[in-house]
Design an enzyme around this catalytic site. Structure first.
Site, mmCIF file in Angstrom:
data_model
loop_
_atom_site.group_PDB
_atom_site.id
_atom_site.type_symbol
_atom_site.label_atom_id
_atom_site.label_comp_id
_atom_site.label_asym_id
_atom_site.label_seq_id
_atom_site.Cartn_x
_atom_site.Cartn_y
_atom_site.Cartn_z
ATOM 1 N N GLY A 96 -16.932 1.067 6.730
ATOM 2 C CA GLY A 96 -15.658 0.368 6.558
ATOM 3 C C GLY A 96 -14.451 1.419 6.250
ATOM 4 C CD GLN A 97 -14.380 7.651 5.898
ATOM 5 O OE1 GLN A 97 -15.198 8.018 6.637
ATOM 6 N NE2 GLN A 97 -14.002 8.546 5.071
ATOM 7 C CG HIS A 149 -8.850 13.023 4.041
ATOM 8 N ND1 HIS A 149 -7.891 13.583 4.254
ATOM 9 C CD2 HIS A 149 -9.426 13.421 2.799
ATOM 10 C CE1 HIS A 149 -7.585 14.545 3.521
ATOM 11 N NE2 HIS A 149 -8.497 14.647 2.482
ATOM 12 C CG HIS A 197 -9.809 7.429 1.043
ATOM 13 N ND1 HIS A 197 -10.380 7.658 2.314
ATOM 14 C CD2 HIS A 197 -9.564 5.974 0.846
ATOM 15 C CE1 HIS A 197 -10.579 6.669 3.037
ATOM 16 N NE2 HIS A 197 -10.087 5.352 2.297
ATOM 17 C CD GLN A 231 -13.704 1.078 2.504
ATOM 18 O OE1 GLN A 231 -12.764 1.777 2.306
ATOM 19 N NE2 GLN A 231 -14.044 -0.011 3.172
ATOM 20 C CG HIS A 238 -10.616 2.396 -1.539
ATOM 21 N ND1 HIS A 238 -9.452 1.998 -0.850
ATOM 22 C CD2 HIS A 238 -11.322 2.740 -0.652
ATOM 23 C CE1 HIS A 238 -9.792 2.005 0.187
ATOM 24 N NE2 HIS A 238 -10.639 2.780 0.369
#
Length: 161
Positions: free
Chosen positions: A92-93, A97, A99, A86, A101
């Site tokens: 939707g983050q 930072h 990442h 995201q 999923h």
């Protein structure tokens, strides 16, 4: 020398909740997974957006994501994975930072297959990260999962520094 904690945006993550650490990324178990086995691969350098990563950081994150995905499928009896980033708050983050999923998947695990994305969204949808229905796991449960993942991956396979 490895630090005692890793940074995930503004959050300090104990090493007990990480399952690999490389020079450019690390693997982290999820506080509020949308499915059992939902983990994260995080850039070591704390940048918010995917476009801020260097080519080496992108390659490292995705190479580790591929390796972690194989282990997640095996451990959770999954026959597919949802892997996504995201990239920004509007996407939707919830932690600023970068990442990746990694969510193990099986046929029918969501009523609508795309509901997995709604589960990851930050605003307006269930079960978002700050939704009380997604209760946080205990540090002990998270450490136990990380230990299993470390064992399956062969331990800290690269030096942290």
């Amino acid at each position: 020398m490895m630090t005692q904690a890793l940074r995930f945006g503004p959050i300090s993550i104990p090493l007990s909740q990480a399952f690999f650490v490389s020079k450019l990324s690390y693997g982290l178990v999820n506080l509020k997974p949308i499915r059992p086995g939902h983990v994260l691969v995080v850039s070591r350098r704390p940048v918010a957006r995917f476009g801020e990563l260097t080519p080496d950081e992108v390659a490292d994150m995705f190479a580790h994501g591929q390796r972690v995905g194989r282990v997640i499928e095996k451990l959770h009896g999954a026959d597919a994975l949802t892997m996504c980033i995201q990239d920004g708050a509007a996407a939707g983050q919830t932690v600023p930072h970068v990442h990746l999923h990694i969510v193990p998947r099986r046929p029918g695990d969501f009523d609508d297959n795309d509901d997995v994305y709604r589960g990851l969204e930050a605003a307006g949808r269930q079960p978002r990260i700050d939704n009380p229905e997604r209760t946080p796991r205990t540090p002990e449960d998270m450490a136990a999962e990380a230990t299993i993942m470390r064992t399956e991956l062969g331990g800290w396979h690269e030096p942290a520094e």
